[in-house]
Design a protein around this motif. Structure first.
Motif, PDB file in Angstrom:
ATOM      1  N   LEU A 140      10.045   4.852  12.660  1.00 48.85           N
ATOM      2  CA  LEU A 140       9.375   3.952  13.587  1.00 48.85           C
ATOM      3  C   LEU A 140      10.296   3.614  14.744  1.00 48.85           C
ATOM      4  CD1 LEU A 140       6.861   2.131  14.121  1.00 48.85           C
ATOM      5  CD2 LEU A 140       8.134   0.310  12.947  1.00 48.85           C
TER       6      LEU A 140
ATOM      7  N   ASN B 198      -5.716  -2.928   7.496  1.00 48.89           N
ATOM      8  CA  ASN B 198      -4.961  -2.595   8.703  1.00 48.89           C
ATOM      9  C   ASN B 198      -4.685  -1.109   8.744  1.00 48.89           C
ATOM     10  OD1 ASN B 198      -4.594  -5.060  10.118  1.00 48.89           O
ATOM     11  ND2 ASN B 198      -3.207  -5.725   8.517  1.00 48.89           N
TER      12      ASN B 198
ATOM     13  N   GLN C  15      -4.098   2.657   9.561  1.00 45.64           N
ATOM     14  CA  GLN C  15      -3.477   3.324  10.709  1.00 45.64           C
ATOM     15  C   GLN C  15      -4.036   4.724  10.826  1.00 45.64           C
ATOM     16  OE1 GLN C  15       0.771   3.339  11.304  1.00 45.64           O
ATOM     17  NE2 GLN C  15       0.981   1.388  10.245  1.00 45.64           N
TER      18      GLN C  15
ATOM     19  N   TYR D 141       6.276   6.579  16.571  1.00 43.66           N
ATOM     20  CA  TYR D 141       7.242   7.142  15.642  1.00 43.66           C
ATOM     21  C   TYR D 141       7.916   8.348  16.305  1.00 43.66           C
ATOM     22  CZ  TYR D 141       4.717   4.569  11.933  1.00 43.66           C
ATOM     23  OH  TYR D 141       4.130   3.596  11.162  1.00 43.66           O
TER      24      TYR D 141
ATOM     25  N   SER E 272      -3.817   1.012  14.956  1.00 46.35           N
ATOM     26  CA  SER E 272      -4.233   0.211  13.808  1.00 46.35           C
ATOM     27  C   SER E 272      -5.368  -0.714  14.177  1.00 46.35           C
ATOM     28  CB  SER E 272      -3.041  -0.605  13.297  1.00 46.35           C
ATOM     29  OG  SER E 272      -3.415  -1.462  12.255  1.00 46.35           O
TER      30      SER E 272
ATOM     31  N   ARG F 123       3.515   0.641   2.972  1.00 46.21           N
ATOM     32  CA  ARG F 123       3.268  -0.441   3.929  1.00 46.21           C
ATOM     33  C   ARG F 123       3.340  -1.762   3.193  1.00 46.21           C
ATOM     34  NH1 ARG F 123      -1.864   0.552   6.344  1.00 46.21           N
ATOM     35  NH2 ARG F 123      -2.882  -1.116   5.216  1.00 46.21           N
TER      36      ARG F 123
ATOM     37  N   THR G  83       6.676  -1.134  17.841  1.00 49.47           N
ATOM     38  CA  THR G  83       5.315  -1.607  17.572  1.00 49.47           C
ATOM     39  C   THR G  83       4.823  -2.309  18.819  1.00 49.47           C
ATOM     40  OG1 THR G  83       5.887  -1.972  15.252  1.00 49.47           O
ATOM     41  CG2 THR G  83       3.903  -3.065  16.081  1.00 49.47           C
TER      42      THR G  83
ATOM     43  N   SER H   2      12.249  12.943   8.619  1.00 44.98           N
ATOM     44  CA  SER H   2      11.089  12.106   8.408  1.00 44.98           C
ATOM     45  C   SER H   2      10.670  11.407   9.697  1.00 44.98           C
ATOM     46  CB  SER H   2      11.406  11.061   7.337  1.00 44.98           C
ATOM     47  OG  SER H   2      10.246  10.331   6.998  1.00 44.98           O
ATOM     48  N   LEU H   3       9.560  10.712   9.631  1.00 46.12           N
ATOM     49  CA  LEU H   3       9.115   9.920  10.766  1.00 46.12           C
ATOM     50  C   LEU H   3       9.828   8.574  10.740  1.00 46.12           C
ATOM     51  CD1 LEU H   3       6.566  11.787   9.901  1.00 46.12           C
ATOM     52  CD2 LEU H   3       5.312  10.268  11.424  1.00 46.12           C
TER      53      LEU H   3
ATOM     54  N   PHE I 126       1.626   2.022  17.072  1.00 44.90           N
ATOM     55  CA  PHE I 126       2.986   2.287  16.634  1.00 44.90           C
ATOM     56  C   PHE I 126       3.454   3.615  17.226  1.00 44.90           C
ATOM     57  CE2 PHE I 126       2.993  -0.980  13.346  1.00 44.90           C
ATOM     58  CZ  PHE I 126       1.667  -1.090  13.015  1.00 44.90           C
TER      59      PHE I 126
ATOM     60  N   PHE J  31       8.259   5.807   5.834  1.00 43.84           N
ATOM     61  CA  PHE J  31       8.064   7.142   5.284  1.00 43.84           C
ATOM     62  C   PHE J  31       9.259   7.584   4.455  1.00 43.84           C
ATOM     63  CE2 PHE J  31       4.231   8.831   7.215  1.00 43.84           C
ATOM     64  CZ  PHE J  31       4.012   7.944   8.259  1.00 43.84           C
TER      65      PHE J  31
ATOM     66  N   ASN K 201       3.197  -4.087   9.517  1.00 43.96           N
ATOM     67  CA  ASN K 201       2.109  -3.193   9.172  1.00 43.96           C
ATOM     68  C   ASN K 201       2.442  -1.733   9.420  1.00 43.96           C
ATOM     69  OD1 ASN K 201      -0.058  -4.757   8.075  1.00 43.96           O
ATOM     70  ND2 ASN K 201      -0.195  -5.748  10.059  1.00 43.96           N
ATOM     71  N   ASN K 202       3.679  -1.483   9.845  1.00 45.33           N
ATOM     72  CA  ASN K 202       4.044  -0.090  10.045  1.00 45.33           C
ATOM     73  C   ASN K 202       4.299   0.576   8.697  1.00 45.33           C
ATOM     74  OD1 ASN K 202       6.537  -1.913  10.264  1.00 45.33           O
ATOM     75  ND2 ASN K 202       7.422   0.067   9.705  1.00 45.33           N
ATOM     76  N   LEU K 203       4.415   1.862   8.714  1.00 47.09           N
ATOM     77  CA  LEU K 203       4.649   2.635   7.501  1.00 47.09           C
ATOM     78  C   LEU K 203       6.112   3.038   7.395  1.00 47.09           C
ATOM     79  CD1 LEU K 203       1.539   5.007   7.606  1.00 47.09           C
ATOM     80  CD2 LEU K 203       1.870   3.017   6.171  1.00 47.09           C
TER      81      LEU K 203
ATOM     82  N   TYR L 176       0.845  -1.187   0.000  1.00 48.91           N
ATOM     83  CA  TYR L 176       0.000   0.000   0.000  1.00 48.91           C
ATOM     84  C   TYR L 176       0.885   1.242   0.000  1.00 48.91           C
ATOM     85  CZ  TYR L 176      -3.500  -3.392   1.429  1.00 48.91           C
ATOM     86  OH  TYR L 176      -4.333  -4.487   1.467  1.00 48.91           O
TER      87      TYR L 176
ATOM     88  N   PHE M 113      -3.378   8.313  12.891  1.00 52.64           N
ATOM     89  CA  PHE M 113      -2.316   8.985  13.623  1.00 52.64           C
ATOM     90  C   PHE M 113      -2.849   9.948  14.672  1.00 52.64           C
ATOM     91  CE2 PHE M 113       1.669   7.778  11.660  1.00 52.64           C
ATOM     92  CZ  PHE M 113       1.237   7.168  10.491  1.00 52.64           C
TER      93      PHE M 113
END
Lengths: 116, 116
Positions: free
Chosen positions: B46, B103, B105, B36, B97, A95, B49, B43-44, B34, A106, A102-104, A33, B107
């Motif tokens: 992670l 799934n 997400q 971040y 999520s 993703r 989780t 950027s973001l 999650f 970026f 399932n995290n994004l 995704y 924010f």
């Protein structure tokens, strides 16, 4: 390895100009995704669009449009007739649920400044 | 859409103190949350989780003893920055999520931490 690349760090345009923000992604998954988020100065992420890997149809929403090209692994975002309120940082994200994550991921973001 | 809140939105603390940040899903139950971190003009990334009722999974390079995550219920996850130092100053964003085909997400608005 960088999974999402936004080569444009900063872009400035004059109001009413069109602007395209580039996003190139990298994945081995067949199902994935792609997302675009807007982050105004307040910091809160604003969801703009989600696109799954099986849907290459381009989408238009008002002044926003997205061009998804699997052949070039790109998911570019165009703002037509830009406005000052469009000034923000825009993030492209990926993703990859097949890998169990399932995290994004970026991209580094593109800071758009629309000059009145 | 689903709403995720974070509290506090902004916190300033002295070096060496601990800070707790709450992330709540207000109108849905989140199986996964999650965390971040976003440094200025970056950027973001992670951090970890967390799944309700189990230990959080931390990303490489993130100290689990320094960033304590608790996900005690399906609507609440907390991040505690222990013995904070100026280099921990950052923008912390959580997402929640829902288990579904996407799934998706959602924010939170983020928490800006400044360690003096």
């Amino acid at each position: 390895a960088q999974k999402v690349t936004q080569a444009q760090t900063e872009i400035s345009v004059v109001e009413k100009e069109d602007v395209t923000l580039d996003c190139v992604y990298e994945t081995r998954d067949t199902t994935y995704y792609l997302f675009w988020y807007k982050q105004p100065p307040s910091g809160e992420l604003v969801f703009l669009i989600r696109r799954n890997s099986f849907d290459e149809q381009n989408e238009i929403s008002g002044r926003y449009s997205w061009n998804f090209q699997k052949s070039t692994s790109s998911f570019n975002f165009t703002i037509t007739a830009s406005q000052v309120v469009d000034s923000a940082v825009y993030f492209c994200a990926l993703r990859q649920p097949q890998t169990g994550a399932n995290n994004l991921f970026f991209g580094t973001g593109t800071r758009l400044t629309v000059i009145p | 859409g689903a709403v995720v809140s974070q509290h506090p939105s902004r916190v300033i603390c002295k070096s060496g103190t601990s800070v707790k940040i709450e992330c709540r899903s207000l109108d849905f139950q989140a199986t996964t949350m999650f965390w971040y971190r976003q440094f200025p003009k970056q950027s973001l990334m992670l951090m970890a989780t967390s799944n309700e009722g189990s230990k959080a999974t931390y990303e490489q390079g993130v100290e689990k003893d320094k960033f304590l995550i608790n996900h005690a219920s399906l609507t609440l996850s907390t991040l505690t920055v222990t013995s904070a130092h100026p280099e921990d100053s950052s923008f912390y964003i959580c997402s929640a999520s829902v288990t579904s085909s996407y799934n998706e997400q959602f924010f939170g608005p983020g928490t800006r931490l400044t360690v003096l």
